[in-house]
Design a protein around this motif. Sequence first.
Motif, PDB file in Angstrom:
ATOM      1  N   UNK A 136       0.834  -1.199   0.000  1.00 38.98           N
ATOM      2  CA  UNK A 136       0.000   0.000   0.000  1.00 38.98           C
ATOM      3  C   UNK A 136       0.865   1.244   0.000  1.00 38.98           C
ATOM      4  N   UNK A 137       0.316   2.339  -0.543  1.00 43.00           N
ATOM      5  CA  UNK A 137       1.006   3.626  -0.536  1.00 43.00           C
ATOM      6  C   UNK A 137       0.784   4.314   0.804  1.00 43.00           C
ATOM      7  N   UNK A 138       1.829   4.928   1.336  1.00 48.06           N
ATOM      8  CA  UNK A 138       1.753   5.617   2.620  1.00 48.06           C
ATOM      9  C   UNK A 138       2.375   7.010   2.482  1.00 48.06           C
ATOM     10  N   UNK A 139       1.893   7.944   3.278  1.00 49.98           N
ATOM     11  CA  UNK A 139       2.479   9.286   3.287  1.00 49.98           C
ATOM     12  C   UNK A 139       3.081   9.564   4.652  1.00 49.98           C
ATOM     13  N   UNK A 140       4.117  10.410   4.692  1.00 52.97           N
ATOM     14  CA  UNK A 140       4.770  10.762   5.941  1.00 52.97           C
ATOM     15  C   UNK A 140       5.594  12.021   5.758  1.00 52.97           C
ATOM     16  N   UNK A 141       6.406  12.345   6.744  1.00 53.60           N
ATOM     17  CA  UNK A 141       7.251  13.532   6.694  1.00 53.60           C
ATOM     18  C   UNK A 141       8.724  13.126   6.695  1.00 53.60           C
ATOM     19  N   UNK A 142       9.526  13.818   5.863  1.00 53.93           N
ATOM     20  CA  UNK A 142      10.959  13.557   5.891  1.00 53.93           C
ATOM     21  C   UNK A 142      11.616  14.411   6.979  1.00 53.93           C
ATOM     22  N   UNK A 143      12.960  14.396   7.033  1.00 57.24           N
ATOM     23  CA  UNK A 143      13.678  15.129   8.079  1.00 57.24           C
ATOM     24  C   UNK A 143      13.459  16.632   7.986  1.00 57.24           C
ATOM     25  N   UNK A 144      13.120  17.123   6.815  1.00 58.56           N
ATOM     26  CA  UNK A 144      12.900  18.554   6.621  1.00 58.56           C
ATOM     27  C   UNK A 144      11.437  18.951   6.814  1.00 58.56           C
ATOM     28  N   UNK A 145      10.600  17.973   7.146  1.00 58.20           N
ATOM     29  CA  UNK A 145       9.187  18.266   7.347  1.00 58.20           C
ATOM     30  C   UNK A 145       8.357  18.249   6.089  1.00 58.20           C
ATOM     31  N   UNK A 146       8.959  17.823   4.979  1.00 56.98           N
ATOM     32  CA  UNK A 146       8.221  17.755   3.721  1.00 56.98           C
ATOM     33  C   UNK A 146       7.480  16.425   3.617  1.00 56.98           C
ATOM     34  N   UNK A 147       6.349  16.446   2.910  1.00 52.68           N
ATOM     35  CA  UNK A 147       5.574  15.218   2.713  1.00 52.68           C
ATOM     36  C   UNK A 147       6.290  14.310   1.722  1.00 52.68           C
ATOM     37  N   UNK A 148       6.431  13.044   2.100  1.00 54.30           N
ATOM     38  CA  UNK A 148       7.013  12.063   1.191  1.00 54.30           C
ATOM     39  C   UNK A 148       6.115  10.834   1.139  1.00 54.30           C
ATOM     40  N   UNK A 149       6.146  10.154   0.007  1.00 56.20           N
ATOM     41  CA  UNK A 149       5.299   8.982  -0.192  1.00 56.20           C
ATOM     42  C   UNK A 149       6.173   7.739  -0.313  1.00 56.20           C
ATOM     43  N   UNK A 150       5.747   6.693   0.347  1.00 52.61           N
ATOM     44  CA  UNK A 150       6.487   5.431   0.330  1.00 52.61           C
ATOM     45  C   UNK A 150       5.521   4.299   0.017  1.00 52.61           C
ATOM     46  N   UNK A 151       6.093   3.132  -0.264  1.00 51.91           N
ATOM     47  CA  UNK A 151       5.299   1.918  -0.476  1.00 51.91           C
ATOM     48  C   UNK A 151       5.595   0.970   0.679  1.00 51.91           C
ATOM     49  N   UNK A 152       4.550   0.561   1.373  1.00 47.19           N
ATOM     50  CA  UNK A 152       4.704  -0.332   2.522  1.00 47.19           C
ATOM     51  C   UNK A 152       4.357  -1.759   2.106  1.00 47.19           C
ATOM     52  N   UNK A 153       5.258  -2.691   2.399  1.00 52.39           N
ATOM     53  CA  UNK A 153       5.044  -4.102   2.078  1.00 52.39           C
ATOM     54  C   UNK A 153       4.822  -4.883   3.363  1.00 52.39           C
ATOM     55  N   UNK A 154       3.768  -5.695   3.385  1.00 52.04           N
ATOM     56  CA  UNK A 154       3.545  -6.639   4.473  1.00 52.04           C
ATOM     57  C   UNK A 154       3.759  -8.037   3.911  1.00 52.04           C
ATOM     58  N   UNK A 155       4.678  -8.781   4.526  1.00 56.58           N
ATOM     59  CA  UNK A 155       5.052 -10.098   4.027  1.00 56.58           C
ATOM     60  C   UNK A 155       4.376 -11.198   4.829  1.00 56.58           C
TER      61      UNK A 155
END
Length: 725
Positions: A136-155
Amino acid sequence: MNKKKGILSLILTAVLIILLAYTCIVGFGPTGTGASKNIKLGLDLAGGVSITYQVKDKNPTDEQMSDTIYKLQRRVEQYSTEATVYQEGDDRISIEIPGVTDANAILEELGKPGALEFQTSDGQTVLTGADVETASARSGKDDMGNTEYTVELDLTDDGAQKFAEATEANVGKQIAIIYDGETISSPVVNEAITGGQAYITGNFTYEEAENLASTIRIGGLQLQLEELRSNVVGAQLGQQAVTTSVQAGAVGLALVFLFMCFVYLLPGLASSLALLIYTGIVLVILNAFNVTLTLPGIAGIILGIGMAVDANVIIFARVKEEMTKGKSVRNSLKAGFHKAMSAIVDGNVTTLIAAAVLWFRGSGSVKGFAQTLAIGIIVSMFTALVITRMIVYAFYAVGIRSEKLYYRPKKPREPINFVGRKAIFFAISLILIAAGFGVAGYNAARGNGAMNYSLEFQGGTSTNVTFDQDYTIDEIDAQIIPVVEKATGDHNVQAQKVEESNQIIFKTSTLDLDAREALDQALVDNFQVDESLITFENISSTVSSEMRTDAIVAVVIATVLMLLYIWFRFKDIRFATSAVLALLHDVLIVALFYAVARISVGNTFIACILTIFGYSINATIVIFDRIREELKLAPKGQDLAYTVNKSITQTLTRSIYTSLTTFITIAVLFVMGVSSIREFALPLMVGVVCGAYSSVCVTGPLWYVMKTKIGGKKKEAEKSGKKKK
């Protein structure tokens, strides 16, 4: 509340009702402009997309097909909890997704199922798609406080172990994700990943992260699939079915409105106004949260109208008791709301526990039901404890204070000896259950099956017919379905139109060669159909064994958690045990009614059983709350049986009125609804009657038996002050 605030509250109530009416009622239907227009409708009401995949692997096993179907089912739930996946023939899988009309868009988003592999830089495959539970796609904050998007894998468990070993050996190196021979991502391993959960980071937009996650999800299948065909299918039910259901809801709502006003006078009017607001809020929430609404869902909302008055009945029954004691109207209202709080909260929280478990552990229609159930419970609590309270206090504040408008004097009722008749009540229940099992066993012995399973549970035959003209759904229901039913002997035929064609798909029970030939001939004789344009395919059940397992596990977990909650709240395991036993009693009797009456067991069966599951426990909690209260107030030495009888008698009016209002709404639905709705409404009516019987006649006496037998009579005698020195 002073007079000025009272006037403002009544004006606010009127404005709210008008706004909700305009939003939900005026806007209802395909030409409406309000929120109801945007509610997602199921295949039965609005049609959707049907996609059929061909398995590329040769001779797939039953296990591989079942696993693939189940995983696809969980993935298409992102579009709708009412989406279905089933097997067609030996090596095809069909997906039906309601509420959408663009098959190409769905195919693009869902992806082309193919082989997925995770490979190290030396070409070694360390994981396959089967090792991935989900992505699934997830959103969060990087070290600078900017929004970043990642892909989360559950195995999976096996996948987590394999990936831990692979990442530990490849820290600082790439592990490529390869889909159908093409590298779709090559993330670098920063550290060993041992928790079974991994994240792919990069300069993704949300769309890029979601596309990558979607490709990984669809690639985690045991079989490779390719698209065979896709169609946009029309609604299974005509506009008449929707219209009659909505009309039934309006009639049921009006009858409940009149009943509450007649029984509870001015407070009844307040609760009826709150009920209108309840109905509007539920429809708005369905739109806001994209809940897919099917015909059983409409029935569930109508059922909710009956159940929503429950909290109001509890409150106003308490108000009448306080006024009987000689208290003023204001003090009686205050005490009534206060004393009803524990029963309302305990009953609804118990049901919410069940809804939460069904949501997290269930799949398909079970998950959809849990969502609708939770919405109904939360909104009904809000309207009863906030809206109704505001309205009734506003009436009082503007000067409507005559006791005659709040209360009809009645003589106190002497306690009925329910405990003394416990043997009769227990015997009736055992006889009903034994008779049900007997009839089910007799049907099974004759080869007819213990239950009359529908397409959803046992599969059947899909017949695709091309007619020489474009029939409407209502014409199909009136002219063609009777012919198909007569030829096949199946009275639960499902029909779907294929948009922009004259094709109609009929789904029936499994047809042998003779039945297929009979249907062929009937269609040729009655509609001049070209026999060469009739095709048959066997299809699997849409409720897979895995989905049934999910539902059973969810119900078991919910039952255990409900037992623990009741134990915690009532400080007595015997309250919890007797409540759960009564719950199982009601569910079992309704299930056996299906067997005896030979009512089709399909998705509506699941909805019916789960509805009774929530309804029954709520009725029991009210009586147990009163027993708990009376135990604290009872004078030393009062007989325990008298306390139980008094508690049941005091809540008897509530039990009857709540059951009656719920029964009224379902009965109207049964009388006015189409055949598929009648099959849903009839067992629900049985369940409501059974729930009222068990809560009044079984649960209290059962708790009494457990209380006096478990722990010893001597200990109970000491507690009640009856032990002689």
